[in-house]
Motif scaffolding. Structure first.
Motif, PDB file in Angstrom:
ATOM      1  N   ARG A 198       5.403  46.103  -8.176  1.00  0.00           N
ATOM      2  CA  ARG A 198       4.009  46.162  -7.759  1.00  0.00           C
ATOM      3  C   ARG A 198       3.417  44.758  -7.829  1.00  0.00           C
ATOM      4  O   ARG A 198       3.609  44.042  -8.815  1.00  0.00           O
ATOM      5  CB  ARG A 198       3.198  47.097  -8.662  1.00  0.00           C
ATOM      6  CG  ARG A 198       3.487  48.563  -8.428  1.00  0.00           C
ATOM      7  CD  ARG A 198       2.496  49.438  -9.180  1.00  0.00           C
ATOM      8  NE  ARG A 198       2.689  49.380 -10.628  1.00  0.00           N
ATOM      9  CZ  ARG A 198       1.776  48.989 -11.501  1.00  0.00           C
ATOM     10  NH1 ARG A 198       0.577  48.586 -11.086  1.00  0.00           N
ATOM     11  NH2 ARG A 198       2.024  48.995 -12.792  1.00  0.00           N
ATOM     12  N   GLU A 199       2.731  44.372  -6.801  1.00  0.00           N
ATOM     13  CA  GLU A 199       2.077  43.070  -6.766  1.00  0.00           C
ATOM     14  C   GLU A 199       0.705  43.194  -7.416  1.00  0.00           C
ATOM     15  O   GLU A 199      -0.133  43.973  -6.958  1.00  0.00           O
ATOM     16  CB  GLU A 199       1.950  42.606  -5.316  1.00  0.00           C
ATOM     17  CG  GLU A 199       1.379  41.209  -5.159  1.00  0.00           C
ATOM     18  CD  GLU A 199       1.246  40.839  -3.702  1.00  0.00           C
ATOM     19  OE1 GLU A 199       0.143  41.035  -3.156  1.00  0.00           O
ATOM     20  OE2 GLU A 199       2.244  40.381  -3.100  1.00  0.00           O
ATOM     21  N   VAL A 200       0.473  42.425  -8.468  1.00  0.00           N
ATOM     22  CA  VAL A 200      -0.781  42.525  -9.217  1.00  0.00           C
ATOM     23  C   VAL A 200      -1.259  41.129  -9.609  1.00  0.00           C
ATOM     24  O   VAL A 200      -0.506  40.161  -9.582  1.00  0.00           O
ATOM     25  CB  VAL A 200      -0.603  43.377 -10.501  1.00  0.00           C
ATOM     26  CG1 VAL A 200      -0.263  44.818 -10.169  1.00  0.00           C
ATOM     27  CG2 VAL A 200       0.474  42.780 -11.414  1.00  0.00           C
ATOM     28  N   ARG A 201      -2.506  41.055  -9.972  1.00  0.00           N
ATOM     29  CA  ARG A 201      -3.057  39.844 -10.588  1.00  0.00           C
ATOM     30  C   ARG A 201      -3.336  40.156 -12.052  1.00  0.00           C
ATOM     31  O   ARG A 201      -4.029  41.131 -12.376  1.00  0.00           O
ATOM     32  CB  ARG A 201      -4.357  39.411  -9.898  1.00  0.00           C
ATOM     33  CG  ARG A 201      -4.179  38.818  -8.509  1.00  0.00           C
ATOM     34  CD  ARG A 201      -5.540  38.375  -7.982  1.00  0.00           C
ATOM     35  NE  ARG A 201      -5.510  38.012  -6.583  1.00  0.00           N
ATOM     36  CZ  ARG A 201      -5.406  36.757  -6.136  1.00  0.00           C
ATOM     37  NH1 ARG A 201      -5.304  35.764  -7.001  1.00  0.00           N
ATOM     38  NH2 ARG A 201      -5.402  36.510  -4.848  1.00  0.00           N
ATOM     39  N   LEU A 202      -2.816  39.307 -12.933  1.00  0.00           N
ATOM     40  CA  LEU A 202      -2.984  39.522 -14.365  1.00  0.00           C
ATOM     41  C   LEU A 202      -3.426  38.223 -15.036  1.00  0.00           C
ATOM     42  O   LEU A 202      -3.088  37.125 -14.567  1.00  0.00           O
ATOM     43  CB  LEU A 202      -1.665  39.988 -14.987  1.00  0.00           C
ATOM     44  CG  LEU A 202      -1.133  41.352 -14.526  1.00  0.00           C
ATOM     45  CD1 LEU A 202       0.269  41.589 -15.079  1.00  0.00           C
ATOM     46  CD2 LEU A 202      -2.067  42.471 -14.962  1.00  0.00           C
ATOM     47  N   PRO A 203      -4.153  38.330 -16.150  1.00  0.00           N
ATOM     48  CA  PRO A 203      -4.556  37.109 -16.866  1.00  0.00           C
ATOM     49  C   PRO A 203      -3.373  36.494 -17.605  1.00  0.00           C
ATOM     50  O   PRO A 203      -2.593  37.199 -18.251  1.00  0.00           O
ATOM     51  CB  PRO A 203      -5.619  37.619 -17.845  1.00  0.00           C
ATOM     52  CG  PRO A 203      -5.283  39.068 -18.050  1.00  0.00           C
ATOM     53  CD  PRO A 203      -4.717  39.551 -16.750  1.00  0.00           C
ATOM     54  N   ILE A 204      -3.227  35.189 -17.478  1.00  0.00           N
ATOM     55  CA  ILE A 204      -2.184  34.459 -18.194  1.00  0.00           C
ATOM     56  C   ILE A 204      -2.822  33.261 -18.892  1.00  0.00           C
ATOM     57  O   ILE A 204      -3.938  32.856 -18.565  1.00  0.00           O
ATOM     58  CB  ILE A 204      -1.052  33.977 -17.262  1.00  0.00           C
ATOM     59  CG1 ILE A 204      -1.600  32.972 -16.238  1.00  0.00           C
ATOM     60  CG2 ILE A 204      -0.372  35.146 -16.573  1.00  0.00           C
ATOM     61  CD1 ILE A 204      -0.507  32.281 -15.417  1.00  0.00           C
ATOM     62  N   THR A 205      -2.081  32.701 -19.840  1.00  0.00           N
ATOM     63  CA  THR A 205      -2.520  31.495 -20.541  1.00  0.00           C
ATOM     64  C   THR A 205      -1.558  30.365 -20.214  1.00  0.00           C
ATOM     65  O   THR A 205      -0.346  30.504 -20.398  1.00  0.00           O
ATOM     66  CB  THR A 205      -2.557  31.712 -22.057  1.00  0.00           C
ATOM     67  OG1 THR A 205      -3.421  32.803 -22.368  1.00  0.00           O
ATOM     68  CG2 THR A 205      -3.047  30.465 -22.773  1.00  0.00           C
ATOM     69  N   LEU A 206      -2.096  29.253 -19.712  1.00  0.00           N
ATOM     70  CA  LEU A 206      -1.273  28.067 -19.476  1.00  0.00           C
ATOM     71  C   LEU A 206      -1.062  27.380 -20.812  1.00  0.00           C
ATOM     72  O   LEU A 206      -2.017  27.041 -21.515  1.00  0.00           O
ATOM     73  CB  LEU A 206      -1.966  27.128 -18.487  1.00  0.00           C
ATOM     74  CG  LEU A 206      -2.374  27.749 -17.148  1.00  0.00           C
ATOM     75  CD1 LEU A 206      -2.997  26.675 -16.251  1.00  0.00           C
ATOM     76  CD2 LEU A 206      -1.178  28.390 -16.458  1.00  0.00           C
ATOM     77  N   LEU A 207       0.204  27.171 -21.167  1.00  0.00           N
ATOM     78  CA  LEU A 207       0.514  26.646 -22.498  1.00  0.00           C
ATOM     79  C   LEU A 207       0.533  25.118 -22.499  1.00  0.00           C
ATOM     80  O   LEU A 207       1.487  24.476 -22.945  1.00  0.00           O
ATOM     81  CB  LEU A 207       1.859  27.213 -22.970  1.00  0.00           C
ATOM     82  CG  LEU A 207       1.917  28.739 -23.063  1.00  0.00           C
ATOM     83  CD1 LEU A 207       3.279  29.212 -23.548  1.00  0.00           C
ATOM     84  CD2 LEU A 207       0.810  29.261 -23.974  1.00  0.00           C
ATOM     85  N   ASN A 208      -0.558  24.543 -22.018  1.00  0.00           N
ATOM     86  CA  ASN A 208      -0.731  23.096 -22.065  1.00  0.00           C
ATOM     87  C   ASN A 208      -1.775  22.761 -23.120  1.00  0.00           C
ATOM     88  O   ASN A 208      -2.205  23.634 -23.882  1.00  0.00           O
ATOM     89  CB  ASN A 208      -1.133  22.557 -20.681  1.00  0.00           C
ATOM     90  CG  ASN A 208      -2.316  23.322 -20.089  1.00  0.00           C
ATOM     91  OD1 ASN A 208      -3.146  23.859 -20.827  1.00  0.00           O
ATOM     92  ND2 ASN A 208      -2.395  23.383 -18.766  1.00  0.00           N
ATOM     93  N   THR A 209      -2.190  21.539 -23.163  1.00  0.00           N
ATOM     94  CA  THR A 209      -3.139  21.144 -24.210  1.00  0.00           C
ATOM     95  C   THR A 209      -4.492  21.822 -24.052  1.00  0.00           C
ATOM     96  O   THR A 209      -5.191  22.063 -25.035  1.00  0.00           O
ATOM     97  CB  THR A 209      -3.325  19.614 -24.208  1.00  0.00           C
ATOM     98  OG1 THR A 209      -3.708  19.197 -22.886  1.00  0.00           O
ATOM     99  CG2 THR A 209      -2.046  18.913 -24.612  1.00  0.00           C
ATOM    100  N   GLN A 210      -4.858  22.143 -22.805  1.00  0.00           N
ATOM    101  CA  GLN A 210      -6.155  22.790 -22.576  1.00  0.00           C
ATOM    102  C   GLN A 210      -6.128  24.299 -22.838  1.00  0.00           C
ATOM    103  O   GLN A 210      -7.180  24.931 -22.986  1.00  0.00           O
ATOM    104  CB  GLN A 210      -6.614  22.560 -21.127  1.00  0.00           C
ATOM    105  CG  GLN A 210      -7.041  21.136 -20.812  1.00  0.00           C
ATOM    106  CD  GLN A 210      -5.832  20.229 -20.583  1.00  0.00           C
ATOM    107  OE1 GLN A 210      -4.794  20.691 -20.121  1.00  0.00           O
ATOM    108  NE2 GLN A 210      -5.980  18.960 -20.921  1.00  0.00           N
TER     109      GLN A 210
END
Length: 223
Positions: free
Chosen positions: A90-102
């Motif tokens: 299933r194609e979905v949009r989900l919240p993710i966290t970019l694991l960079n300094t910000q």
């Protein structure tokens, strides 16, 4: 509008689309597992393989790709052709966290497994997973290479997947053992494939008429 795409399997090392930047990222609520029977990319109808899917529960680290606005239509068309061969995702949009300094929080397009689909394998015992992977090959190559590439790129990202490491340890001795006798497939491999297809009801790829009930899930909602 630009787009983020989250990759957790082969998209991490072979995205196949143009992107502006790539970031190590984490998705919470879904985990990576070999829970999808593959009868196209890494297997065939008579010898299914296993590929990764995002299944409910846990968390998953992978790569997030930022797509420029002008490249979004081509990227979506490419991903749908690549990921929606049978409608198992299933194609979905989900919240993710970019694991960079910000530690930036964004919404990303990704593909999660459809548990109602007949190609959903659920959580097979590791021994069964190893034997299926050992003997499978599809249009994108053999199943073992898929596993090794996945583990290699996870290692490059500093990601430890204990379950996948145990699976790889089981695959090793199977790869070292002989798979064929005088160029023919070993009887036990044929028997295993038949048993798995019967026990777990692995079906042939769905006909178009059967796939229609999954089609509505393939495209993200345009809110």
């Amino acid at each position: 509008m630009s787009l983020w795409v989250f990759g957790y399997g082969s998209l991490m090392w072979r995205p196949g689309f143009r992107f502006q930047r790539a970031e190590h990222a984490r998705l919470v609520g879904f985990s990576r597992s070999f829970c999808v029977f593959s009868m196209h990319h890494r297997g065939c109808e008579t010898r299914p393989g296993l590929v990764l899917g995002l299944d409910r529960g846990g968390a998953c680290e992978g790569m997030a790709f930022h797509i420029a606005e002008e490249d979004v239509p081509a990227t979506l068309a490419y991903l749908r052709e690549r990921e929606q061969v049978s409608g198992v995702y299933r194609e979905v949009r989900l919240p993710i966290t970019l694991l960079n300094t910000q530690r930036q929080h964004v919404h990303a397009l990704t593909y999660v497994v459809e548990r109602a689909h007949p190609s959903y394998a659920s959580r097979l015992p590791l021994q069964i997973q190893a034997r299926l992977i050992r003997g499978a090959c599809g249009t994108s190559g053999d199943n073992i290479t898929y596993v090794l590439n996945t583990m290699s790129h996870l290692s490059d990202l500093g990601i430890r997947e204990r379950q996948l490491e145990r699976l790889l340890a089981l695959i090793g001795p199977l790869v070292a053992s002989r798979q064929t006798i005088n160029g023919a497939q070993c009887p036990h491999v044929t028997s295993l494939s038949r048993a798995v297809r019967n026990q777990f009801r692995v079906r042939q790829p769905l006909r178009l008429s059967e796939r229609r009930r999954f089609i509505y899930r393939q495209k993200i909602r345009q809110d």
